[in-house]
Design a protein around this motif. Structure first.
Motif, PDB file in Angstrom:
ATOM      1  N   ILE A 177      45.030  28.878  46.286  1.00  0.00           N
ATOM      2  CA  ILE A 177      44.843  30.153  46.988  1.00  0.00           C
ATOM      3  C   ILE A 177      43.908  29.883  48.168  1.00  0.00           C
ATOM      4  O   ILE A 177      42.922  29.156  48.033  1.00  0.00           O
ATOM      5  CB  ILE A 177      44.239  31.230  46.064  1.00  0.00           C
ATOM      6  N   ILE A 178      44.230  30.463  49.314  1.00  0.00           N
ATOM      7  CA  ILE A 178      43.395  30.311  50.503  1.00  0.00           C
ATOM      8  C   ILE A 178      42.694  31.634  50.798  1.00  0.00           C
ATOM      9  O   ILE A 178      43.331  32.702  50.811  1.00  0.00           O
ATOM     10  CB  ILE A 178      44.226  29.870  51.723  1.00  0.00           C
ATOM     11  N   LEU A 179      41.389  31.562  51.040  1.00  0.00           N
ATOM     12  CA  LEU A 179      40.598  32.721  51.451  1.00  0.00           C
ATOM     13  C   LEU A 179      40.158  32.543  52.898  1.00  0.00           C
ATOM     14  O   LEU A 179      39.694  31.459  53.285  1.00  0.00           O
ATOM     15  CB  LEU A 179      39.364  32.878  50.571  1.00  0.00           C
ATOM     16  N   GLU A 180      40.281  33.600  53.684  1.00  0.00           N
ATOM     17  CA  GLU A 180      39.877  33.565  55.098  1.00  0.00           C
ATOM     18  C   GLU A 180      39.136  34.853  55.425  1.00  0.00           C
ATOM     19  O   GLU A 180      39.624  35.952  55.140  1.00  0.00           O
ATOM     20  CB  GLU A 180      41.116  33.412  55.993  1.00  0.00           C
ATOM     21  N   ARG A 193      43.404  33.285  38.823  1.00  0.00           N
ATOM     22  CA  ARG A 193      43.174  31.901  38.394  1.00  0.00           C
ATOM     23  C   ARG A 193      44.086  30.992  39.205  1.00  0.00           C
ATOM     24  O   ARG A 193      45.252  31.293  39.439  1.00  0.00           O
ATOM     25  CB  ARG A 193      43.510  31.749  36.905  1.00  0.00           C
ATOM     26  N   THR A 194      43.531  29.882  39.680  1.00  0.00           N
ATOM     27  CA  THR A 194      44.312  28.891  40.405  1.00  0.00           C
ATOM     28  C   THR A 194      43.698  27.525  40.151  1.00  0.00           C
ATOM     29  O   THR A 194      42.576  27.419  39.630  1.00  0.00           O
ATOM     30  CB  THR A 194      44.372  29.205  41.910  1.00  0.00           C
ATOM     31  N   LYS A 195      44.410  26.489  40.527  1.00  0.00           N
ATOM     32  CA  LYS A 195      43.863  25.148  40.363  1.00  0.00           C
ATOM     33  C   LYS A 195      42.848  24.832  41.456  1.00  0.00           C
ATOM     34  O   LYS A 195      41.769  24.303  41.192  1.00  0.00           O
ATOM     35  CB  LYS A 195      44.989  24.113  40.357  1.00  0.00           C
ATOM     36  N   VAL A 196      43.197  25.146  42.725  1.00  0.00           N
ATOM     37  CA  VAL A 196      42.311  24.836  43.847  1.00  0.00           C
ATOM     38  C   VAL A 196      42.127  26.083  44.695  1.00  0.00           C
ATOM     39  O   VAL A 196      43.106  26.653  45.202  1.00  0.00           O
ATOM     40  CB  VAL A 196      42.879  23.691  44.717  1.00  0.00           C
ATOM     41  N   GLY A 206      36.311  46.753  50.144  1.00  0.00           N
ATOM     42  CA  GLY A 206      35.232  47.316  49.345  1.00  0.00           C
ATOM     43  C   GLY A 206      35.266  46.969  47.877  1.00  0.00           C
ATOM     44  O   GLY A 206      34.407  47.421  47.110  1.00  0.00           O
ATOM     45  N   VAL A 207      36.244  46.156  47.452  1.00  0.00           N
ATOM     46  CA  VAL A 207      36.370  45.790  46.044  1.00  0.00           C
ATOM     47  C   VAL A 207      36.025  44.312  45.878  1.00  0.00           C
ATOM     48  O   VAL A 207      36.463  43.463  46.667  1.00  0.00           O
ATOM     49  CB  VAL A 207      37.812  46.045  45.529  1.00  0.00           C
ATOM     50  N   THR A 208      35.236  43.989  44.853  1.00  0.00           N
ATOM     51  CA  THR A 208      34.857  42.605  44.588  1.00  0.00           C
ATOM     52  C   THR A 208      35.911  41.932  43.711  1.00  0.00           C
ATOM     53  O   THR A 208      36.350  42.490  42.703  1.00  0.00           O
ATOM     54  CB  THR A 208      33.492  42.539  43.888  1.00  0.00           C
ATOM     55  N   HIS A 209      36.304  40.724  44.118  1.00  0.00           N
ATOM     56  CA  HIS A 209      37.296  39.939  43.380  1.00  0.00           C
ATOM     57  C   HIS A 209      36.688  38.586  43.028  1.00  0.00           C
ATOM     58  O   HIS A 209      35.765  38.115  43.692  1.00  0.00           O
ATOM     59  CB  HIS A 209      38.562  39.721  44.209  1.00  0.00           C
ATOM     60  N   GLU A 210      37.256  37.953  42.009  1.00  0.00           N
ATOM     61  CA  GLU A 210      36.794  36.618  41.612  1.00  0.00           C
ATOM     62  C   GLU A 210      37.996  35.728  41.320  1.00  0.00           C
ATOM     63  O   GLU A 210      38.960  36.147  40.691  1.00  0.00           O
ATOM     64  CB  GLU A 210      35.895  36.699  40.384  1.00  0.00           C
ATOM     65  N   ILE A 211      37.908  34.486  41.794  1.00  0.00           N
ATOM     66  CA  ILE A 211      38.937  33.492  41.525  1.00  0.00           C
ATOM     67  C   ILE A 211      38.326  32.396  40.668  1.00  0.00           C
ATOM     68  O   ILE A 211      37.340  31.765  41.070  1.00  0.00           O
ATOM     69  CB  ILE A 211      39.485  32.880  42.832  1.00  0.00           C
ATOM     70  N   ALA A 212      38.881  32.161  39.503  1.00  0.00           N
ATOM     71  CA  ALA A 212      38.494  31.020  38.673  1.00  0.00           C
ATOM     72  C   ALA A 212      39.379  29.845  39.049  1.00  0.00           C
ATOM     73  O   ALA A 212      40.580  30.008  39.298  1.00  0.00           O
ATOM     74  CB  ALA A 212      38.668  31.365  37.198  1.00  0.00           C
ATOM     75  N   CYS A 213      38.809  28.651  39.114  1.00  0.00           N
ATOM     76  CA  CYS A 213      39.576  27.503  39.595  1.00  0.00           C
ATOM     77  C   CYS A 213      39.035  26.211  38.985  1.00  0.00           C
ATOM     78  O   CYS A 213      37.965  26.190  38.370  1.00  0.00           O
ATOM     79  CB  CYS A 213      39.523  27.425  41.118  1.00  0.00           C
ATOM     80  N   ASP A 214      39.791  25.143  39.202  1.00  0.00           N
ATOM     81  CA  ASP A 214      39.330  23.817  38.782  1.00  0.00           C
ATOM     82  C   ASP A 214      38.447  23.186  39.850  1.00  0.00           C
ATOM     83  O   ASP A 214      37.466  22.497  39.536  1.00  0.00           O
ATOM     84  CB  ASP A 214      40.520  22.898  38.518  1.00  0.00           C
ATOM     85  N   PHE A 215      38.823  23.411  41.125  1.00  0.00           N
ATOM     86  CA  PHE A 215      38.107  22.800  42.244  1.00  0.00           C
ATOM     87  C   PHE A 215      38.065  23.784  43.408  1.00  0.00           C
ATOM     88  O   PHE A 215      38.911  24.669  43.529  1.00  0.00           O
ATOM     89  CB  PHE A 215      38.805  21.512  42.706  1.00  0.00           C
TER      90      PHE A 215
END
Length: 390
Positions: A29-32, A2-5, A145-154
């Motif tokens: 959190i930054i995804l690349e 969980r993160t805000k952005v 090979g593992v699926t992840h999810e980030i919940a966020c405000d924006f």
């Protein structure tokens, strides 16, 4: 998680946004999708407006920039075999630009982020955006090979023209504007001293050329080429010979050549997607717009976008006001379109178009003569080149 952005993309736009938000106490959190080395291997331009440098200064990460960056208070326009200097500092009321490679800006931002212990996920595959038009935005990705999810405000889409962010938006919700130019730039990077201490923009009957640099010992040169050219068909000697043909006698004779570190061909286009907000998804940088590099605006537009967006998010979290977020797209696009206009104008003035006739050539010559001999025209060029205010 969980993160805000959640920020998609670890290029300069995403990294700068992440640092600005961190300085305001906003978790992100930054995804690349690529690894760090791949991002830093991208060869890009590096003419920084004062506004961009100011943002980096406010973050306290300009030590290397001020040590290695080259301050330029002028450029040269070469046409008719003669160079004419535009004094940017004098014509703009004291503003200058700094030559410092985009790769180095990205490296500095990455180092600052790592030092602060902030989360960046590299090699994030199959990134997908969900429910950004609802109450619970989420970003999914796969790693090892593992699926992840980030919940966020924006969600901030800073992942470039081909990234997942803009593609996640329904086609019916976005209006695009595009101009594809009928030529490209063949660029060569070499460990050779620059032919001139300032950039030379060349209008020549054989096509445009640009003499630029990354440092006092590393040069970046470009020549206009057709879109069907193949970089593998150009030897280093062929490139240097063609560049010399487009320069004035003094520059051609003093040009220091050497083996290329990198050669590539980049097509030129102008592209804008409107709006830059879709629910809780915000686009910034190349995800929303592309400009031809003639005006040195790509990285600088990304910087102004993330400035507006970071300030809007700060207002949302500190003042509980969504006014800045509601106005983000309109505010950013005003500056974007002015930069698009300037880049188009510079491109149209300096390049040879395949269908150009005598009339068009004469207009180019008149425009160039007007720019270098009119105080008002020089001031207009300088004001745009050093960067319009935020």
């Amino acid at each position: 998680m969980r993160t805000k952005v959640a920020i998609i993309g670890a290029g300069p736009a995403g990294m700068l946004l992440g640092q600005l938000l961190h300085s305001y106490g906003i978790d992100n959190i930054i995804l690349e999708r690529k690894d760090r080395d791949y991002v830093l291997a991208r060869i890009r331009a590096g003419v920084l407006e004062q506004g961009t440098v100011g943002l980096l200064e406010n973050l306290g990460i300009t030590e290397r920039l001020h040590h290695e960056g080259l301050i330029h208070d002028g450029i040269e326009l070469l046409f008719g075999g003669v160079r004419h200097r535009i004094d940017l500092k004098a014509a703009s009321g004291g503003k200058v630009v700094t030559v410092y490679g985009q790769t180095e800006v990205t490296r500095d931002l990455m180092d600052a982020r790592e030092k602060a212990g902030l989360t960046t996920v590299y090699d994030a595959d199959n990134v997908s955006l969900h429910d950004f038009d609802g109450a619970t935005p989420r970003v999914r990705y796969q790693k090892d090979g593992v699926t992840h999810e980030i919940a966020c405000d924006f969600i901030a889409g800073c992942d470039g023209f081909h990234g997942a962010s803009r593609q996640a938006i329904p086609a019916s919700a976005v209006q695009t504007y595009e101009r594809v130019y009928p030529f490209g730039w063949l660029g060569l990077l070499s460990d050779t001293p620059p032919v001139s201490p300032e950039l030379i923009y060349t209008n020549h009957s054989r096509g445009f050329a640009l003499c630029s640099m990354r440092s006092p010992t590393r040069s970046r040169y470009y020549v206009q080429c057709s879109l069907d050219e193949k970089v593998e068909n150009w030897t280093d000697d062929m490139f240097w010979d063609e560049l010399r043909r487009r320069l004035d006698t003094e520059a051609a004779e003093s040009l220091v050549t050497g083996p290329s570190l990198e050669k590539s061909i980049a097509p030129l286009r102008s592209f804008v997607a409107e709006p830059m907000r879709f629910g809780k998804l915000f686009l910034a940088g190349d995800a929303a717009h592309i400009v031809p590099p003639t005006g040195a605006k790509g990285l600088n537009l990304a910087a102004s976008d993330v400035h507006y967006l970071s300030m809007a998010l700060r207002e949302y979290y500190d003042d509980k006001s969504s006014a800045g977020l509601d106005n983000y797209s309109a505010t950013a696009l005003k500056r974007v379109w002015k930069a698009v206009r300037f880049s188009w104008w510079m491109t149209s003035m300096m390049h040879r178009f395949p269908d150009a006739d005598g009339f068009g050539t004469k207009l180019q010559q008149a425009e160039l003569d007007y720019v270098v001999h009119s105080d008002m025209a020089r001031a207009s060029l300088a004001e745009n080149y050093v960067g319009l205010p935020y």
